[in-house]
Design a protein around this motif. Structure first.
Motif, short mmCIF file in Angstrom:
data_model
loop_
_atom_site.label_atom_id
_atom_site.label_comp_id
_atom_site.label_asym_id
_atom_site.label_seq_id
_atom_site.Cartn_x
_atom_site.Cartn_y
_atom_site.Cartn_z
N ILE A 5 0.22 -1.36 0.00
CA ILE A 5 0.00 0.00 0.00
C ILE A 5 0.21 1.25 0.00
O ILE A 5 -0.74 1.53 -0.50
CB ILE A 5 -1.10 0.36 0.24
CG1 ILE A 5 -2.30 -0.19 0.16
CG2 ILE A 5 -0.91 0.83 0.56
CD1 ILE A 5 -3.00 -0.26 0.17
N LEU A 6 -0.06 1.29 0.50
CA LEU A 6 -1.09 0.95 -0.15
C LEU A 6 -2.28 1.02 0.64
O LEU A 6 -2.53 1.76 1.33
CB LEU A 6 -0.90 -0.24 -0.62
CG LEU A 6 -0.11 -1.18 -0.38
CD1 LEU A 6 -0.56 -2.05 -0.81
CD2 LEU A 6 0.80 -1.82 -0.55
N THR A 7 -3.09 0.30 0.55
CA THR A 7 -4.19 0.14 1.44
C THR A 7 -4.41 -1.30 1.62
O THR A 7 -5.40 -1.79 1.23
CB THR A 7 -5.42 0.74 0.88
OG1 THR A 7 -5.15 1.33 -0.25
CG2 THR A 7 -5.99 1.69 1.76
N LEU A 8 -3.60 -2.08 2.17
CA LEU A 8 -3.74 -3.49 2.21
C LEU A 8 -3.23 -4.03 3.51
O LEU A 8 -2.67 -3.33 4.24
CB LEU A 8 -2.87 -4.17 1.24
CG LEU A 8 -2.66 -3.65 -0.07
CD1 LEU A 8 -1.31 -4.01 -0.51
CD2 LEU A 8 -3.61 -4.28 -0.96
N LEU A 9 -3.17 -5.37 3.62
CA LEU A 9 -2.47 -5.92 4.73
C LEU A 9 -2.34 -7.42 4.73
O LEU A 9 -3.18 -8.10 4.30
CB LEU A 9 -3.14 -5.56 5.98
CG LEU A 9 -2.61 -6.41 7.07
CD1 LEU A 9 -1.22 -6.40 7.38
CD2 LEU A 9 -3.28 -6.13 8.22
N VAL A 10 -1.28 -7.86 5.26
CA VAL A 10 -0.92 -9.22 5.10
C VAL A 10 -0.70 -9.93 6.41
O VAL A 10 0.01 -9.44 7.21
CB VAL A 10 0.37 -9.31 4.35
CG1 VAL A 10 0.70 -10.70 4.04
CG2 VAL A 10 0.27 -8.50 3.10
N ARG A 118 5.00 -1.80 10.48
CA ARG A 118 4.36 -3.04 10.92
C ARG A 118 3.38 -3.52 9.84
O ARG A 118 3.31 -4.71 9.54
CB ARG A 118 3.62 -2.82 12.23
CG ARG A 118 2.93 -4.07 12.77
CD ARG A 118 3.86 -4.92 13.56
NE ARG A 118 3.39 -6.28 13.70
CZ ARG A 118 3.92 -7.16 14.56
NH1 ARG A 118 4.91 -6.80 15.34
NH2 ARG A 118 3.47 -8.39 14.62
N PHE A 119 2.64 -2.61 9.29
CA PHE A 119 1.69 -2.94 8.23
C PHE A 119 2.41 -3.45 6.99
O PHE A 119 1.98 -4.40 6.34
CB PHE A 119 0.86 -1.70 7.90
CG PHE A 119 0.01 -1.82 6.67
CD1 PHE A 119 -1.16 -2.56 6.67
CD2 PHE A 119 0.37 -1.16 5.50
CE1 PHE A 119 -1.95 -2.66 5.53
CE2 PHE A 119 -0.40 -1.25 4.36
CZ PHE A 119 -1.57 -2.01 4.38
N TYR A 120 3.54 -2.83 6.67
CA TYR A 120 4.21 -3.10 5.39
C TYR A 120 5.10 -4.33 5.41
O TYR A 120 5.33 -4.94 4.37
CB TYR A 120 5.07 -1.88 5.02
CG TYR A 120 5.75 -2.01 3.68
CD1 TYR A 120 5.04 -1.84 2.50
CD2 TYR A 120 7.11 -2.30 3.61
CE1 TYR A 120 5.67 -1.96 1.26
CE2 TYR A 120 7.75 -2.42 2.38
CZ TYR A 120 7.02 -2.25 1.22
OH TYR A 120 7.65 -2.37 0.00
N HIS A 121 5.60 -4.76 6.57
CA HIS A 121 6.74 -5.68 6.60
C HIS A 121 6.51 -6.98 5.82
O HIS A 121 7.42 -7.51 5.21
CB HIS A 121 7.16 -5.97 8.04
CG HIS A 121 6.35 -7.02 8.73
ND1 HIS A 121 5.14 -6.76 9.34
CD2 HIS A 121 6.57 -8.35 8.91
CE1 HIS A 121 4.66 -7.87 9.86
NE2 HIS A 121 5.51 -8.85 9.62
N ASN A 122 5.31 -7.52 5.84
CA ASN A 122 5.05 -8.75 5.09
C ASN A 122 3.96 -8.58 4.03
O ASN A 122 3.45 -9.56 3.49
CB ASN A 122 4.69 -9.90 6.04
CG ASN A 122 3.45 -9.59 6.87
OD1 ASN A 122 2.85 -8.53 6.74
ND2 ASN A 122 3.08 -10.50 7.75
N LEU A 123 3.64 -7.34 3.76
CA LEU A 123 2.57 -7.02 2.81
C LEU A 123 2.88 -7.52 1.41
O LEU A 123 2.11 -8.26 0.78
CB LEU A 123 2.33 -5.51 2.80
CG LEU A 123 1.29 -5.00 1.82
CD1 LEU A 123 -0.09 -5.48 2.20
CD2 LEU A 123 1.33 -3.49 1.76
#
Length: 269
Positions: A5-10, A118-123
């Motif tokens: 994202i973005l606007t997502l999450l994993v 935190r949001f991005y690390h495994n996105l």
């Protein structure tokens, strides 16, 4: 999008849980992680079409170079321990890591930018590794049959997560597979990481593929706006080069937090 994202999450997991036989027709699939695991028939066909879960599970590390317009134009290298899901991301001005417990950024979060580390690390990894990661534990499946998206027919599989799985267990994914090849071509995903509220306002990803060591992995994907069944404007593009799968386990010290780092904790309500 456990998510981009973005606007997502994993989310972060490792092999899959049996699915309900009342909701899905399931078949038995051998795995290196578990002797007998049941997956929906559609997911098994997709896993086989992408090279097979057994082959994916035979590797211990994944590395690729990412060029993306997500957020801002950037190039970075990502290394993932496929068993522990530890992560190391190296950009021009920062390092970002997940050491198994904490997400850290060196020299500080400001160097990474405005997006949550935190949001991005495994996105990106999660989107990159579908459909293999759809065989992770704690996942629920619903076969949606044949659906039409952007005037194209697909076989669609909806995915949701058990409570407590990953950082955003309210996310939904709908994987759209080619009905003849069973390779995934489109993915719809929601982002609930920041709101913590379940919804079905989807974003869309369109995939392009390359073959690496006998597995089909993304050469790139394009993010689109999505509203009421209509694919809208492009939101971002990501390209993957120098993809390396290895049976060797990565040096675990690479994921350790350096002294000059900041921790990005889980979001709080």
């Amino acid at each position: 999008m456990k998510k981009m994202i973005l606007t997502l999450l994993v989310p972060v997991f490792i092999s899959c849980q049996p699915t309900s036989k009342e909701e899905n027709t399931a078949t038995t699939l051998e795995s290196t992680e578990s002797p007998q695991i049941e997956y929906p028939e559609l997911l098994q066909k997709a896993l086989d079409a992408h090279g097979g879960l057994e082959k994916w599970n035979s590797y211990n590390s994944l590395q690729y170079q990412l060029s993306s317009t997500l957020g801002e134009e950037k190039t970075e290298t990502q290394l993932i321990d496929l068993k522990s899901r530890k992560v190391l991301i190296k950009g021009d001005s920062f390092k970002l890591g997940m050491d198994g417990e904490q997400v850290w950024v060196s020299p500080n979060k400001e160097a990474f930018g405005t997006m949550s580390a935190r949001f991005y690390h495994n996105l990106i990894f999660y989107f990159f590794s579908i459909p293999y990661v759809l065989a992770d534990p704690g996942i629920q499946y619903k076969d949606l049959g044949t659906v039409t998206l952007d005037s194209t027919s697909y076989r669609a599989l909806k995915v949701s997560y058990n409570e407590g799985v990953g950082d955003a267990d309210d996310d939904f994914y709908i994987a759209h597979f080619n009905p003849e090849t069973f390779r995934m071509e489109m993915l719809l995903y929601t982002v609930t990481y920041f709101s913590g509220e379940k919804h079905e306002n989807y974003n869309a990803l369109k995939y392009d593929w390359q073959q690496v060591n006998g597995l089909w992995l993304p050469s790139g994907f394009t993010g689109y706006k999505y509203t009421d069944g209509v694919i809208g404007d492009v939101r971002y593009q990501s390209e993957f080069t120098n993809v390396i799968l290895s049976e060797e386990k990565p040096d675990q010290s690479l994921f350790d937090m350096p002294a000059n780092s900041e921790i990005d904790s889980l979001k709080t309500d």
